[in-house]
Design an enzyme around this catalytic site. Structure first.
Site, PDB file in Angstrom:
ATOM      1  N   SER A  17       0.820  -1.220   0.000  1.00 49.48           N
ATOM      2  CA  SER A  17       0.000   0.000   0.000  1.00 49.48           C
ATOM      3  C   SER A  17       0.856   1.274   0.000  1.00 49.48           C
ATOM      4  O   SER A  17       0.547   2.217  -0.727  1.00 49.48           O
ATOM      5  CB  SER A  17      -1.000  -0.017   1.154  1.00 49.48           C
ATOM      6  OG  SER A  17      -0.353  -0.314   2.347  1.00 49.48           O
ATOM      7  N   ARG A  38       7.252  -8.336  -5.847  1.00 51.17           N
ATOM      8  CA  ARG A  38       7.586  -9.756  -5.752  1.00 51.17           C
ATOM      9  C   ARG A  38       6.403 -10.669  -6.093  1.00 51.17           C
ATOM     10  O   ARG A  38       6.559 -11.688  -6.764  1.00 51.17           O
ATOM     11  CB  ARG A  38       8.076 -10.061  -4.332  1.00 51.17           C
ATOM     12  CG  ARG A  38       8.393 -11.512  -4.106  1.00 51.17           C
ATOM     13  CD  ARG A  38       9.059 -11.717  -2.756  1.00 51.17           C
ATOM     14  NE  ARG A  38      10.465 -11.390  -2.820  1.00 51.17           N
ATOM     15  CZ  ARG A  38      11.265 -11.321  -1.759  1.00 51.17           C
ATOM     16  NH1 ARG A  38      10.783 -11.539  -0.570  1.00 51.17           N
ATOM     17  NH2 ARG A  38      12.536 -11.023  -1.901  1.00 51.17           N
ATOM     18  N   LYS A 194       7.759   3.492  17.222  1.00 52.59           N
ATOM     19  CA  LYS A 194       6.379   3.960  17.432  1.00 52.59           C
ATOM     20  C   LYS A 194       5.362   2.867  17.150  1.00 52.59           C
ATOM     21  O   LYS A 194       4.270   2.865  17.716  1.00 52.59           O
ATOM     22  CB  LYS A 194       6.089   5.221  16.601  1.00 52.59           C
ATOM     23  CG  LYS A 194       6.227   5.043  15.099  1.00 52.59           C
ATOM     24  CD  LYS A 194       4.932   4.846  14.361  1.00 52.59           C
ATOM     25  CE  LYS A 194       5.213   4.225  13.011  1.00 52.59           C
ATOM     26  NZ  LYS A 194       4.102   4.171  12.115  1.00 52.59           N
ATOM     27  N   SER A 257      -4.358   2.184  11.134  1.00 51.40           N
ATOM     28  CA  SER A 257      -3.112   1.579  11.605  1.00 51.40           C
ATOM     29  C   SER A 257      -3.230   0.079  11.867  1.00 51.40           C
ATOM     30  O   SER A 257      -4.024  -0.367  12.679  1.00 51.40           O
ATOM     31  CB  SER A 257      -2.644   2.266  12.888  1.00 51.40           C
ATOM     32  OG  SER A 257      -1.621   1.506  13.491  1.00 51.40           O
ATOM     33  N   VAL A 282       1.269  -6.301   6.617  1.00 51.08           N
ATOM     34  CA  VAL A 282       2.246  -6.524   7.689  1.00 51.08           C
ATOM     35  C   VAL A 282       2.082  -5.489   8.806  1.00 51.08           C
ATOM     36  O   VAL A 282       1.990  -4.297   8.540  1.00 51.08           O
ATOM     37  CB  VAL A 282       3.684  -6.390   7.104  1.00 51.08           C
ATOM     38  CG1 VAL A 282       4.724  -6.551   8.200  1.00 51.08           C
ATOM     39  CG2 VAL A 282       3.891  -7.423   6.002  1.00 51.08           C
TER      40      VAL A 282
END
Length: 331
Positions: A17, A38, A194, A257, A282
């Site tokens: 993204s 990939r 963070k 998030s 991820v």
């Protein structure tokens, strides 16, 4: 200097993204962009349908070339790394030699598990790239919002002012503003750690705590990040900037998030394995958490929030008990 003279040949490696969003952003600035990715199925979709597998708002310009092999990248002036942090070493190790003289712009946020290296260190080590040619771009920047053209700011961390300024010119637009910081250590550390604090913020959401708790977490979180950052050579003021507290605020508060989401699920009592199994994207903080644990012990830096996250993820500590421990630590 006019924008025209600064059009560059750019290779973007990894069109997840954020990599995909940055590739399209650069193409819209008129740069010559080639993308390597990939996953062949996803690459095919992006190339043929000009759409992105995860982001509905992202449509690719026809000027972007998608390639299956890195050997098809024709001597780019800039190489943008849009791969997750744990994939950077692999990709750098498999780069063709023709990419030796490029400037590298790293977007990955993380600290490698075994080596405890930052991303720019891996790029320099594996690619034999001169340190002045490595820039890390970091800050409060959810891809979903950048893809929609919402105003966003980033920091270019680089030891070389001229190269930083070139990257600033190349990436800046009326919706994306780039600042420069010579403290690449602090920029990279803030962006990485963070994500661990964001996991803690998510845990608080999952348990059902409120704004007071989250404000405390963000504020005490930046204290931990700053302590660790200074111990490895970062500058305190970096952590008060966009790539420090700025990125921390966005990641802890945002519904976009992934790290906050994982924390939220843990706060609701689910297991880490179960949560990660069903995610396509991820959450960097999960791997970074163990690096931070080792690094903070090595540097004798006290990081109670990051420790609590590590124990909740990997040692089965009950999230409510973790919070209880944080609240009742010796005064």
């Amino acid at each position: 200097v006019s924008k025209r003279n600064q059009l560059k040949k750019i290779a973007v490696l990894g069109a997840g993204s954020w990599g995909g969003t940055i590739a399209e952003h650069l193409a819209q600035q008129g740069h010559n962009v080639t993308v390597w990715h990939r996953n062949e199925e996803e690459l095919k979709q992006m190339s043929e349908k000009r759409t992105h597998p995860f982001l509905d708002d992202l449509q690719f310009s026809h000027s972007i070339r998608f390639v299956e092999s890195m050997n098809d990248l024709k001597q780019p002036e800039l190489v943008v790394l849009g791969i997750p942090s744990h994939g950077v070493r692999d990709v750098m190790n498999s780069l063709p030699n023709l990419l030796q003289d490029s400037v590298y712009v790293n977007l990955a946020k993380g600290i490698e598990n075994d080596s405890l290296k930052r991303m720019s260190e891996i790029v320099m080590e594996c690619g034999g790239i001169d340190g002045k040619n490595v820039v890390t771009l970091s800050g409060p920047s959810h891809a979903e919002e950048v893809a929609k053209g919402l105003p966003t700011t980033l920091v270019a961390g680089s030891s070389d002012p001229e190269i930083a300024s070139m990257v600033q010119q190349v990436f800046s637009s009326n919706t994306l503003r780039i600042y420069i910081n010579s403290d690449i250590i602090g920029v990279e550390l803030g962006g990485s750690v963070k994500n661990v604090i964001a996991l803690a913020a998510g845990v608080c959401d999952g348990i059902g705590f409120g704004d007071n708790t989250k404000a405390a977490l963000i504020t005490r979180g930046i204290v931990e990040i700053t302590r660790l950052g200074i111990s490895i050579g970062g500058k305190a003021e970096t952590f008060a900037g966009l790539s420090g507290i700025g990125d921390l605020i966005a990641t802890c508060l945002s519904r976009h998030s992934r790290n906050r989401y994982v924390g939220e699920q843990i706060g609701r009592g689910r297991s880490l394995e179960e949560i990660l199994d069903e995610m396509t994207m991820v959450a960097e903080g999960v791997k970074t958490s163990s690096s931070v644990k080792v690094l903070s012990e090595k540097k004798s830096v006290e990081m109670p929030i990051c420790d609590a996250v590590y124990e909740s993820l990997y040692e089965g500590l009950d999230p409510k008990e973790a919070v209880n421990r944080l609240m009742t630590r010796e005064l």
